[in-house]
Design a protein around this motif. Structure first.
Motif, PDB file in Angstrom:
ATOM      1  N   PRO A   2      -0.431  -9.518   5.193  1.00 56.00           N
ATOM      2  CA  PRO A   2      -0.600  -8.749   3.961  1.00 56.00           C
ATOM      3  C   PRO A   2      -0.826  -9.721   2.807  1.00 56.00           C
ATOM      4  CG  PRO A   2       1.687  -8.727   4.680  1.00 56.00           C
ATOM      5  CD  PRO A   2       0.893  -9.404   5.742  1.00 56.00           C
ATOM      6  N   VAL A   3      -1.518  -9.259   1.826  1.00 54.65           N
ATOM      7  CA  VAL A   3      -1.806 -10.106   0.672  1.00 54.65           C
ATOM      8  C   VAL A   3      -1.367  -9.395  -0.600  1.00 54.65           C
ATOM      9  CG1 VAL A   3      -3.744 -11.300   1.759  1.00 54.65           C
ATOM     10  CG2 VAL A   3      -4.168  -9.207   0.490  1.00 54.65           C
ATOM     11  N   TRP A   4      -1.146 -10.181  -1.630  1.00 52.69           N
ATOM     12  CA  TRP A   4      -0.789  -9.627  -2.937  1.00 52.69           C
ATOM     13  C   TRP A   4      -2.062  -9.471  -3.758  1.00 52.69           C
ATOM     14  CZ3 TRP A   4       3.973  -7.903  -4.161  1.00 52.69           C
ATOM     15  CH2 TRP A   4       5.031  -8.264  -3.305  1.00 52.69           C
ATOM     16  N   VAL A   5      -2.290  -8.264  -4.251  1.00 52.97           N
ATOM     17  CA  VAL A   5      -3.439  -7.981  -5.101  1.00 52.97           C
ATOM     18  C   VAL A   5      -2.902  -7.345  -6.370  1.00 52.97           C
ATOM     19  CG1 VAL A   5      -5.587  -6.689  -5.325  1.00 52.97           C
ATOM     20  CG2 VAL A   5      -4.944  -7.657  -3.105  1.00 52.97           C
ATOM     21  N   GLU A   6      -3.114  -8.004  -7.476  1.00 56.31           N
ATOM     22  CA  GLU A   6      -2.655  -7.520  -8.778  1.00 56.31           C
ATOM     23  C   GLU A   6      -1.169  -7.161  -8.749  1.00 56.31           C
ATOM     24  OE1 GLU A   6      -5.287  -4.405 -10.078  1.00 56.31           O
ATOM     25  OE2 GLU A   6      -7.058  -5.667  -9.802  1.00 56.31           O
ATOM     26  N   GLY A   7      -0.383  -8.020  -8.105  1.00 52.17           N
ATOM     27  CA  GLY A   7       1.063  -7.833  -8.071  1.00 52.17           C
ATOM     28  C   GLY A   7       1.559  -6.800  -7.080  1.00 52.17           C
ATOM     29  N   LYS A   8       0.677  -6.304  -6.229  1.00 51.62           N
ATOM     30  CA  LYS A   8       1.063  -5.295  -5.237  1.00 51.62           C
ATOM     31  C   LYS A   8       0.705  -5.792  -3.834  1.00 51.62           C
ATOM     32  CE  LYS A   8       0.240  -1.639  -8.523  1.00 51.62           C
ATOM     33  NZ  LYS A   8      -0.711  -0.656  -8.968  1.00 51.62           N
ATOM     34  N   LEU A   9       1.590  -5.489  -2.902  1.00 53.32           N
ATOM     35  CA  LEU A   9       1.379  -5.886  -1.519  1.00 53.32           C
ATOM     36  C   LEU A   9       0.378  -4.942  -0.859  1.00 53.32           C
ATOM     37  CD1 LEU A   9       2.403  -7.937   0.574  1.00 53.32           C
ATOM     38  CD2 LEU A   9       4.143  -6.278   1.217  1.00 53.32           C
ATOM     39  N   ASP A  14      -7.534  -4.518   8.774  1.00 53.55           N
ATOM     40  CA  ASP A  14      -7.622  -5.525   9.829  1.00 53.55           C
ATOM     41  C   ASP A  14      -6.456  -6.508   9.816  1.00 53.55           C
ATOM     42  OD1 ASP A  14      -8.316  -6.847   7.500  1.00 53.55           O
ATOM     43  OD2 ASP A  14     -10.018  -7.911   8.379  1.00 53.55           O
ATOM     44  N   SER A  15      -5.413  -6.212   9.039  1.00 56.33           N
ATOM     45  CA  SER A  15      -4.271  -7.124   8.978  1.00 56.33           C
ATOM     46  C   SER A  15      -3.490  -7.057  10.294  1.00 56.33           C
ATOM     47  CB  SER A  15      -3.352  -6.779   7.807  1.00 56.33           C
ATOM     48  OG  SER A  15      -2.688  -5.551   8.030  1.00 56.33           O
ATOM     49  N   PRO A  16      -2.910  -8.176  10.729  1.00 59.97           N
ATOM     50  CA  PRO A  16      -2.167  -8.186  11.984  1.00 59.97           C
ATOM     51  C   PRO A  16      -1.075  -7.121  12.079  1.00 59.97           C
ATOM     52  CG  PRO A  16      -2.579 -10.436  11.293  1.00 59.97           C
ATOM     53  CD  PRO A  16      -3.037  -9.537  10.169  1.00 59.97           C
ATOM     54  N   PRO A  17      -0.276  -6.879  11.044  1.00 57.63           N
ATOM     55  CA  PRO A  17       0.743  -5.830  11.182  1.00 57.63           C
ATOM     56  C   PRO A  17       0.137  -4.450  11.465  1.00 57.63           C
ATOM     57  CG  PRO A  17       1.262  -7.210   9.299  1.00 57.63           C
ATOM     58  CD  PRO A  17      -0.117  -7.601   9.772  1.00 57.63           C
ATOM     59  N   ARG A  18      -0.942  -4.116  10.803  1.00 53.30           N
ATOM     60  CA  ARG A  18      -1.562  -2.803  11.033  1.00 53.30           C
ATOM     61  C   ARG A  18      -2.194  -2.729  12.408  1.00 53.30           C
ATOM     62  NH1 ARG A  18      -4.565  -0.186   6.128  1.00 53.30           N
ATOM     63  NH2 ARG A  18      -5.128   1.226   7.803  1.00 53.30           N
ATOM     64  N   ARG A  19      -2.799  -3.836  12.847  1.00 57.15           N
ATOM     65  CA  ARG A  19      -3.388  -3.857  14.186  1.00 57.15           C
ATOM     66  C   ARG A  19      -2.308  -3.703  15.251  1.00 57.15           C
ATOM     67  NH1 ARG A  19      -6.329  -9.225  14.115  1.00 57.15           N
ATOM     68  NH2 ARG A  19      -6.702  -8.747  16.307  1.00 57.15           N
ATOM     69  N   LEU A  20      -1.170  -4.324  15.035  1.00 60.32           N
ATOM     70  CA  LEU A  20      -0.052  -4.209  15.970  1.00 60.32           C
ATOM     71  C   LEU A  20       0.501  -2.791  15.978  1.00 60.32           C
ATOM     72  CD1 LEU A  20       2.139  -5.472  17.825  1.00 60.32           C
ATOM     73  CD2 LEU A  20       3.413  -5.960  15.742  1.00 60.32           C
ATOM     74  N   LEU A  21       0.733  -2.237  14.806  1.00 57.69           N
ATOM     75  CA  LEU A  21       1.322  -0.902  14.717  1.00 57.69           C
ATOM     76  C   LEU A  21       0.382   0.194  15.205  1.00 57.69           C
ATOM     77  CD1 LEU A  21       3.360  -1.239  11.437  1.00 57.69           C
ATOM     78  CD2 LEU A  21       4.194  -1.208  13.792  1.00 57.69           C
ATOM     79  N   GLU A  22      -0.920  -0.095  15.230  1.00 61.54           N
ATOM     80  CA  GLU A  22      -1.878   0.872  15.758  1.00 61.54           C
ATOM     81  C   GLU A  22      -1.528   1.227  17.210  1.00 61.54           C
ATOM     82  OE1 GLU A  22      -6.396   0.447  17.078  1.00 61.54           O
ATOM     83  OE2 GLU A  22      -6.112   0.212  14.923  1.00 61.54           O
ATOM     84  N   LEU A  23      -1.087   0.245  17.973  1.00 62.48           N
ATOM     85  CA  LEU A  23      -0.708   0.506  19.351  1.00 62.48           C
ATOM     86  C   LEU A  23       0.526   1.397  19.421  1.00 62.48           C
ATOM     87  CD1 LEU A  23      -1.483  -0.104  22.265  1.00 62.48           C
ATOM     88  CD2 LEU A  23       0.053  -2.046  22.181  1.00 62.48           C
ATOM     89  N   PHE A  24       1.431   1.265  18.453  1.00 65.11           N
ATOM     90  CA  PHE A  24       2.631   2.083  18.426  1.00 65.11           C
ATOM     91  C   PHE A  24       2.339   3.516  18.010  1.00 65.11           C
ATOM     92  CE2 PHE A  24       4.485  -2.067  18.436  1.00 65.11           C
ATOM     93  CZ  PHE A  24       5.689  -1.909  19.092  1.00 65.11           C
ATOM     94  N   SER A  25       1.168   3.780  17.452  1.00 68.24           N
ATOM     95  CA  SER A  25       0.857   5.138  17.010  1.00 68.24           C
ATOM     96  C   SER A  25       0.655   6.082  18.192  1.00 68.24           C
ATOM     97  CB  SER A  25      -0.374   5.141  16.102  1.00 68.24           C
ATOM     98  OG  SER A  25      -1.531   4.788  16.834  1.00 68.24           O
ATOM     99  N   VAL A  26       0.348   5.542  19.348  1.00 69.56           N
ATOM    100  CA  VAL A  26       0.258   6.359  20.558  1.00 69.56           C
ATOM    101  C   VAL A  26       1.653   6.402  21.161  1.00 69.56           C
ATOM    102  CG1 VAL A  26      -0.776   6.585  22.841  1.00 69.56           C
ATOM    103  CG2 VAL A  26      -2.131   5.691  20.939  1.00 69.56           C
TER     104      VAL A  26
END
Length: 130
Positions: A2-9, A14-26
């Motif tokens: 994740p990256v900080w953009v204008e003070g917000k995470l 395509d971030s690794p956490p979202r790619r990982l959690l995609e598998l958990f969505s099933v």
């Protein structure tokens, strides 16, 4: 990451956490990997998996196994016998991915009271909202 953009995470798609959690969505993906992880030789037939995963339909099991195979987490072994015999096993990548799943499942076993509290909290809100 994740990256900080204008003070917000921000978690980009395509971030690794979202790619990982995609598998958990099933719902069944982690349970199938968990079952294979604990099966002798990390290998099981479709029917054995179906019997060990109460509530999964045959269609959902096959669909989940196909997706896990496409991702490289399980391998499908077809034996040339009559009647046909098919087994699924964890790949090296599947073993790697199974370790954090096992930690999460162990947390659940060790914190059943917290899970019960969470469910009771949810139920009480559903009763007051409904």
């Amino acid at each position: 990451m994740p990256v900080w953009v204008e003070g917000k995470l921000c978690f980009y798609a395509d971030s690794p956490p979202r790619r990982l959690l995609e598998l958990f969505s099933v719902k069944w993906s982690t349970m199938v990997l968990h079952a294979l992880y604990h099966w002798p030789e990390h290998r099981a037939r479709t029917g054995e998996l179906a019997r060990s995963l109460q509530g999964i339909s045959k269609k959902m099991l096959i669909q989940t196994l196909r997706e896990l195979e496409q991702r490289g987490l399980v391998a499908r072994h077809v034996y040339q016998v009559v009647p046909p015999k098919v087994e699924y096993s964890l790949t090296a990548l599947g073993h790697t991915f199974s370790r954090p799943i096992e930690e999460m499942y162990q947390w659940g076993l060790e914190n059943q009271a917290a899970l019960d509290e969470m469910e009771n909290h949810l139920r009480s809100h559903q009763e007051t909202d409904g």
